[in-house]
Scaffold this motif. Sequence first.
Motif, mmCIF file in Angstrom:
data_model
loop_
_atom_site.group_PDB
_atom_site.id
_atom_site.type_symbol
_atom_site.label_atom_id
_atom_site.label_comp_id
_atom_site.label_asym_id
_atom_site.label_seq_id
_atom_site.Cartn_x
_atom_site.Cartn_y
_atom_site.Cartn_z
ATOM 1 N N VAL A 1 0.857 -1.184 0.000
ATOM 2 C CA VAL A 1 0.000 0.000 0.000
ATOM 3 C C VAL A 1 0.899 1.242 0.000
ATOM 4 C CG1 VAL A 1 -1.927 -1.157 1.170
ATOM 5 C CG2 VAL A 1 -0.199 0.023 2.531
ATOM 6 N N ARG A 2 0.356 2.345 -0.425
ATOM 7 C CA ARG A 2 1.138 3.588 -0.494
ATOM 8 C C ARG A 2 1.057 4.404 0.789
ATOM 9 N NH1 ARG A 2 3.658 4.728 -4.959
ATOM 10 N NH2 ARG A 2 3.009 3.857 -6.916
ATOM 11 N N ASP A 3 -0.025 4.257 1.527
ATOM 12 C CA ASP A 3 -0.228 5.088 2.706
ATOM 13 C C ASP A 3 -0.412 4.233 3.954
ATOM 14 O OD1 ASP A 3 -0.282 7.637 1.301
ATOM 15 O OD2 ASP A 3 -2.208 6.952 0.492
ATOM 16 N N ILE A 4 0.104 4.727 5.052
ATOM 17 C CA ILE A 4 -0.086 4.084 6.351
ATOM 18 C C ILE A 4 -1.507 4.383 6.824
ATOM 19 C CG2 ILE A 4 0.611 4.192 8.778
ATOM 20 C CD1 ILE A 4 3.462 4.787 7.779
ATOM 21 N N VAL A 5 -2.181 3.382 7.328
ATOM 22 C CA VAL A 5 -3.539 3.565 7.850
ATOM 23 C C VAL A 5 -3.423 3.997 9.314
ATOM 24 C CG1 VAL A 5 -5.743 2.463 8.333
ATOM 25 C CG2 VAL A 5 -4.453 1.818 6.284
ATOM 26 N N ASP A 6 -3.718 5.259 9.547
ATOM 27 C CA ASP A 6 -3.639 5.812 10.905
ATOM 28 C C ASP A 6 -5.045 5.808 11.512
ATOM 29 O OD1 ASP A 6 -2.850 7.038 13.225
ATOM 30 O OD2 ASP A 6 -2.617 9.034 12.326
ATOM 31 N N ALA A 7 -5.467 4.621 11.962
ATOM 32 C CA ALA A 7 -6.806 4.449 12.522
ATOM 33 C C ALA A 7 -6.693 3.761 13.878
ATOM 34 C CB ALA A 7 -7.655 3.613 11.567
ATOM 35 N N PRO A 8 -7.676 3.962 14.755
ATOM 36 C CA PRO A 8 -7.604 3.375 16.098
ATOM 37 C C PRO A 8 -7.452 1.854 16.117
ATOM 38 C CG PRO A 8 -9.356 5.003 15.985
ATOM 39 C CD PRO A 8 -8.847 4.808 14.575
ATOM 40 N N ASP A 9 -7.934 1.170 15.072
ATOM 41 C CA ASP A 9 -7.818 -0.288 15.053
ATOM 42 C C ASP A 9 -6.580 -0.773 14.288
ATOM 43 O OD1 ASP A 9 -8.720 0.462 12.548
ATOM 44 O OD2 ASP A 9 -10.148 -1.184 12.369
ATOM 45 N N SER A 10 -5.649 0.137 13.989
ATOM 46 C CA SER A 10 -4.416 -0.215 13.277
ATOM 47 C C SER A 10 -3.224 -0.239 14.213
ATOM 48 C CB SER A 10 -4.127 0.804 12.167
ATOM 49 O OG SER A 10 -5.099 0.742 11.164
ATOM 50 N N VAL A 11 -2.294 -1.110 13.893
ATOM 51 C CA VAL A 11 -0.984 -1.137 14.554
ATOM 52 C C VAL A 11 0.031 -0.899 13.457
ATOM 53 C CG1 VAL A 11 0.683 -2.515 15.854
ATOM 54 C CG2 VAL A 11 -1.771 -2.789 16.293
ATOM 55 N N VAL A 12 0.865 0.112 13.617
ATOM 56 C CA VAL A 12 1.887 0.429 12.631
ATOM 57 C C VAL A 12 3.234 0.048 13.227
ATOM 58 C CG1 VAL A 12 2.998 2.254 11.279
ATOM 59 C CG2 VAL A 12 0.505 2.292 11.645
ATOM 60 N N VAL A 13 3.891 -0.920 12.574
ATOM 61 C CA VAL A 13 5.185 -1.409 13.026
ATOM 62 C C VAL A 13 6.254 -0.847 12.096
ATOM 63 C CG1 VAL A 13 6.603 -3.453 13.470
ATOM 64 C CG2 VAL A 13 4.121 -3.550 13.841
ATOM 65 N N VAL A 14 7.208 -0.132 12.670
ATOM 66 C CA VAL A 14 8.328 0.388 11.889
ATOM 67 C C VAL A 14 9.627 -0.154 12.475
ATOM 68 C CG1 VAL A 14 7.082 2.511 11.269
ATOM 69 C CG2 VAL A 14 8.623 2.515 13.224
ATOM 70 N N PRO A 15 10.656 -0.303 11.630
ATOM 71 C CA PRO A 15 11.963 -0.658 12.169
ATOM 72 C C PRO A 15 12.582 0.574 12.807
ATOM 73 C CG PRO A 15 12.138 -0.315 9.809
ATOM 74 C CD PRO A 15 10.666 -0.182 10.169
ATOM 75 N N GLU A 16 13.651 0.393 13.551
ATOM 76 C CA GLU A 16 14.278 1.519 14.246
ATOM 77 C C GLU A 16 14.758 2.601 13.287
ATOM 78 O OE1 GLU A 16 17.346 -0.434 12.444
ATOM 79 O OE2 GLU A 16 15.823 -1.391 13.677
ATOM 80 N N THR A 17 14.934 2.273 12.014
ATOM 81 C CA THR A 17 15.323 3.278 11.029
ATOM 82 C C THR A 17 14.143 4.183 10.654
ATOM 83 O OG1 THR A 17 14.889 1.698 9.262
ATOM 84 C CG2 THR A 17 17.174 1.872 10.043
ATOM 85 N N GLY A 18 12.926 3.798 11.021
ATOM 86 C CA GLY A 18 11.743 4.588 10.701
ATOM 87 C C GLY A 18 11.119 5.250 11.905
#
Length: 195
Positions: free
Chosen positions: A52-69
Amino acid sequence: MPSFICHRGPEALHQFVDAGQRLGYDMAMVYLPEDDPDPTPAVFKMYRPRVVRDIVDAPDSVVVVPETGTLQLLELRHATRALWWLSVEHFAVRNEAMRQAQKMPAGQRGPLDFVFDPRFGVVHFAQSEYARQFVARQGAEALMLTDYVRDEIVERARAARWREAEHRGLQPQEGAGVHAETDGGLAGRDPVGAD
């Protein structure tokens, strides 16, 4: 995740998305920069990540980034923020460089240390015991989330290490640093230079 990176950390991210998809979770990979129409590196296509092109910033989402992000976590307002510690060194070097660039006094916490502030609610995952202990020394807890390294990735890292050693006129130790978990005191570090 930059689409041109092909080593241990990005493979762990692809494995994570693949495992989640197989378990029925709605998971996707966001590559940076976002202008490549087919950003999945060939070596990771076997994982078939949904892109996907965009991160889903919603209450039921979990966004996992590496330490570089790490800084991407500051953009989130609703999703649960999660940081996966794939390389402590990347974080430490970047945090120190940013601290110096902002002319912050020596000894003061760096600009990326917000991830340890409970007010930001960051969930920490650690790929290694070394990373888990680092997070604990910062006053936070990390859940273990480990991966495996495919032979192809090990061979790419070994070949890169040999090319670097030949360039410098050195001979690396056979098998040294191939898998961080087997390197005794180096567990979780990146002796191969593959992160």
